[in-house]
Motif scaffolding. Structure first.
Motif, short mmCIF file in Angstrom:
data_model
loop_
_atom_site.label_atom_id
_atom_site.label_comp_id
_atom_site.label_asym_id
_atom_site.label_seq_id
_atom_site.Cartn_x
_atom_site.Cartn_y
_atom_site.Cartn_z
N LEU A 90 0.70 -1.16 -0.26
CA LEU A 90 -0.05 -0.12 0.05
C LEU A 90 0.87 1.24 -0.09
O LEU A 90 0.47 2.24 -0.85
CB LEU A 90 -0.85 0.01 1.01
CG LEU A 90 -2.07 1.07 1.00
CD1 LEU A 90 -2.84 0.80 0.10
CD2 LEU A 90 -2.83 0.70 2.45
N PHE A 91 1.95 1.24 0.69
CA PHE A 91 2.98 2.37 0.71
C PHE A 91 3.42 2.29 -0.68
O PHE A 91 3.83 3.69 -1.16
CB PHE A 91 3.90 2.19 1.60
CG PHE A 91 3.75 2.54 3.21
CD1 PHE A 91 3.19 3.92 3.38
CD2 PHE A 91 3.80 1.90 4.31
CE1 PHE A 91 3.12 4.51 4.63
CE2 PHE A 91 3.78 2.39 5.47
CZ PHE A 91 3.40 3.85 5.58
N ALA A 92 3.81 1.31 -1.36
CA ALA A 92 4.31 1.39 -2.61
C ALA A 92 3.45 1.97 -3.89
O ALA A 92 3.80 2.59 -4.68
CB ALA A 92 4.81 -0.06 -3.20
N HIS A 93 2.12 1.65 -3.46
CA HIS A 93 1.31 2.16 -4.63
C HIS A 93 -0.06 2.99 -4.19
O HIS A 93 -0.92 3.55 -5.09
CB HIS A 93 0.63 0.70 -5.25
CG HIS A 93 1.38 -0.23 -5.81
ND1 HIS A 93 2.04 -0.03 -6.91
CD2 HIS A 93 1.78 -1.25 -5.32
CE1 HIS A 93 2.96 -1.06 -7.20
NE2 HIS A 93 2.98 -2.04 -6.26
N GLY A 94 0.11 3.29 -2.86
CA GLY A 94 -0.82 4.51 -2.49
C GLY A 94 -0.26 5.57 -1.97
O GLY A 94 0.78 6.25 -2.31
N GLN A 95 -0.77 5.99 -0.71
CA GLN A 95 -0.58 7.18 -0.13
C GLN A 95 1.03 6.96 0.68
O GLN A 95 0.85 6.12 1.51
CB GLN A 95 -1.62 7.84 0.79
CG GLN A 95 -2.66 8.06 0.11
CD GLN A 95 -2.72 9.13 -0.99
OE1 GLN A 95 -2.15 10.09 -0.80
NE2 GLN A 95 -3.50 8.78 -2.14
N PRO A 96 1.70 8.14 0.92
CA PRO A 96 3.02 7.76 1.37
C PRO A 96 2.67 8.02 3.14
O PRO A 96 3.66 7.55 3.79
CB PRO A 96 3.82 8.62 0.92
CG PRO A 96 3.08 10.01 0.56
CD PRO A 96 1.60 9.50 0.02
N SER A 97 1.64 8.40 3.52
CA SER A 97 1.34 8.61 4.87
C SER A 97 0.13 7.85 4.98
O SER A 97 -1.02 8.16 4.60
CB SER A 97 1.17 10.09 5.21
OG SER A 97 0.61 10.48 6.36
N LEU A 98 0.25 6.92 6.08
CA LEU A 98 -0.88 6.02 6.32
C LEU A 98 -1.22 5.96 7.80
O LEU A 98 -0.20 6.35 8.69
CB LEU A 98 -0.80 4.75 6.02
CG LEU A 98 -0.39 4.62 4.35
CD1 LEU A 98 -0.15 3.00 4.12
CD2 LEU A 98 -1.69 4.77 3.74
N GLY A 99 -2.42 5.85 8.16
CA GLY A 99 -2.88 5.36 9.60
C GLY A 99 -3.47 4.22 9.85
O GLY A 99 -4.27 3.51 9.16
N LEU A 100 -2.87 3.45 10.88
CA LEU A 100 -3.22 2.18 11.36
C LEU A 100 -4.27 2.41 12.61
O LEU A 100 -3.67 2.77 13.65
CB LEU A 100 -2.08 1.13 11.70
CG LEU A 100 -2.51 -0.35 11.91
CD1 LEU A 100 -1.24 -1.21 12.15
CD2 LEU A 100 -3.63 -0.62 12.89
N PHE A 101 -5.48 2.57 12.26
CA PHE A 101 -6.41 3.01 13.45
C PHE A 101 -7.57 1.93 13.33
O PHE A 101 -8.16 1.36 12.60
CB PHE A 101 -7.10 4.31 12.85
CG PHE A 101 -6.13 5.58 12.60
CD1 PHE A 101 -4.83 5.67 13.30
CD2 PHE A 101 -6.69 6.62 11.63
CE1 PHE A 101 -4.08 6.53 12.95
CE2 PHE A 101 -5.63 7.56 11.44
CZ PHE A 101 -4.20 7.67 12.33
N SER A 102 -7.94 1.47 14.73
CA SER A 102 -8.83 0.67 14.86
C SER A 102 -9.50 0.81 16.33
O SER A 102 -8.51 0.95 17.24
CB SER A 102 -8.23 -0.80 14.71
OG SER A 102 -9.29 -1.94 15.08
N ASP A 103 -10.77 0.79 16.60
CA ASP A 103 -11.30 0.72 17.74
C ASP A 103 -11.63 -0.70 18.17
O ASP A 103 -12.31 -1.15 19.35
CB ASP A 103 -12.65 1.39 17.87
CG ASP A 103 -13.56 0.82 16.99
OD1 ASP A 103 -13.23 0.15 16.21
OD2 ASP A 103 -14.77 1.40 16.94
N GLU A 104 -11.03 -1.86 17.49
CA GLU A 104 -11.03 -3.13 17.90
C GLU A 104 -9.68 -3.73 17.79
O GLU A 104 -9.43 -4.53 16.76
CB GLU A 104 -11.92 -3.95 16.85
CG GLU A 104 -13.60 -3.72 17.13
CD GLU A 104 -13.90 -3.99 18.70
OE1 GLU A 104 -13.09 -4.88 19.23
OE2 GLU A 104 -15.05 -3.61 19.17
N GLY A 105 -8.73 -3.13 18.50
CA GLY A 105 -7.23 -3.39 18.13
C GLY A 105 -6.82 -4.89 18.46
O GLY A 105 -5.68 -5.27 17.87
#
Length: 379
Positions: free
Chosen positions: A65-80
């Motif tokens: 996803l970093f290679a083909h998408g946005q260079p800044s991502l968030g791993l966000f979850s309320d069910e971690g």
């Protein structure tokens, strides 16, 4: 996306036609086909993915996803728990996942070498992580030595706020629409601001955000105070991993507060650094509290393991420290842990300390313990 699909379909149709004609033709046809393919150009590149957040990725999936998408991502979850208990964090993948996330936290490039995909290095990628988990799941993960020893946990700002159950009355609910609207508008403005990146490689190129002399003086004073508190037997000696990163956490928080207020701010000012230090100090206090609670829980757990071992596996009424270390539960194979468990059982009247030089199994023992009468009647 629709224009890319159309362009790709035209490119593929033209390429297939050239290859089809080359197969049925002679040498001159193949030579012409080679020229036609070169003139056709490379396959149209798909537009980058618009996804900005993920919930339970593997590191391989995150890299793609970093290679083909946005260079800044968030791993966000309320069910971690889905991430902590998922494929990326199972026993086979946990160590490499933790190490890879540590690299991202430090701003290091992503380097991947695979037989099918070859070698790739991605620079200028950033990942933010925010996970909400149930206390039992969190404690289980925090008790994993690998998570602490690799430095993964100390890179997080962890807290366990008190439960609000029993006080969530609708009559007391207050919703500040103006504050929520202001927050949402500011967040939208930031998200709609173009990222500072190199268009060809999609590598982030953030500008330096300096500290004013006053902000730097506050950060240095905070760093020195935290360093002194990590000395042996000092207040933070039991959380040196987290404490050692407190000053850097404060600097990062100060940068966020500064840019939230003004994306064009030239430097972090003292007021933002002071607020950031307060936030970092809160999370450090939480880490200290939770670590102390975990330490107490571990000691009680070890004492219970020793009690059950004495009742179920040890054939004698007396026991020595050496016997516990050499033959007792695996968790007590270190003298300090074994002694702590013996002391807890003595304090709670499961064991009684024998007099010095009492004979135990034919030899005088400098120290030994005897099970209290009736202890074997309780399981």
């Amino acid at each position: 996306m629709e224009s890319w699909r159309n362009a790709h379909a035209l490119w593929k149709g033209a390429r297939d036609k050239i290859l089809s004609e080359a197969k049925s033709g002679k040498a001159d046809k193949r030579t012409a086909a080679q020229a036609d393919l070169e003139a056709l150009g490379p396959e149209p590149e798909a537009p980058p993915s618009a996804d900005r957040t993920v919930t339970e990725p593997t590191f391989e999936g995150l890299t793609k996803l970093f290679a083909h998408g946005q260079p800044s991502l968030g791993l966000f979850s309320d069910e971690g728990g889905q991430f902590l208990g998922g494929h990326a964090m199972n026993s086979e993948n946990r160590q490499k996942t933790l190490a890879a996330f540590n690299d991202l936290w430090q701003g290091n490039p992503i380097r991947r070498t695979r037989s099918g995909d070859g070698h790739a290095t991605l620079y200028g990628r950033r990942l933010a992580v925010h996970l909400m988990v149930q206390p039992g799941v969190a404690r289980g993960f925090m008790a994993d030595p690998l998570a602490a020893d690799t430095g993964f946990l100390p890179r997080f700002l962890i807290c366990e706020p008190p439960s609000a159950i029993g006080t969530r009355m609708q009559a007391n609910a207050r919703r500040d629409e103006m504050a929520l609207g202001s927050f949402a508008a500011r967040l939208r403005d930031i998200l709609e601001t173009p990222l500072p990146m190199e268009p060809e490689t999609r590598e982030l190129e953030p500008r330096p955000l300096h500290l004013t002399p006053e902000a730097r003086a506050l950060l240095v004073a905070f760093s020195d105070a935290i360093e002194a508190a990590q000395a042996p037997r000092a207040d933070l000696a039991h959380v040196t991993g987290t404490a050692s990163k407190a000053a850097e956490q404060a600097a990062r928080i100060a940068g966020v507060l500064t840019l939230w207020r003004d994306l064009q701010a030239p430097a972090v000012e003292a007021r933002d650094m002071a607020d950031a230090i307060d936030v970092a100090q809160y999370y450090l206090s939480e880490a200290s509290r939770l670590a102390s609670a975990a330490l107490v829980s571990e000691k009680i757990d070890n004492a219970e393991k020793l009690r059950k071992w004495l009742l179920e596996a040890w054939p004698h009424d007396d026991v020595t420290l050496r016997e516990v270390v050499n033959r007792g539960p695996n968790a007590l194979r270190e003298s300090p842990k074994a002694r702590a468990a013996l002391d807890i059982l003595t304090e709670h009247d499961w064991l009684k300390t024998n007099e010095a030089h009492t004979f135990v199994r034919g030899a005088k023992r400098k120290e030994s313990w005897r099970m209290v009468q009736g202890a074997r009647d309780v399981v």
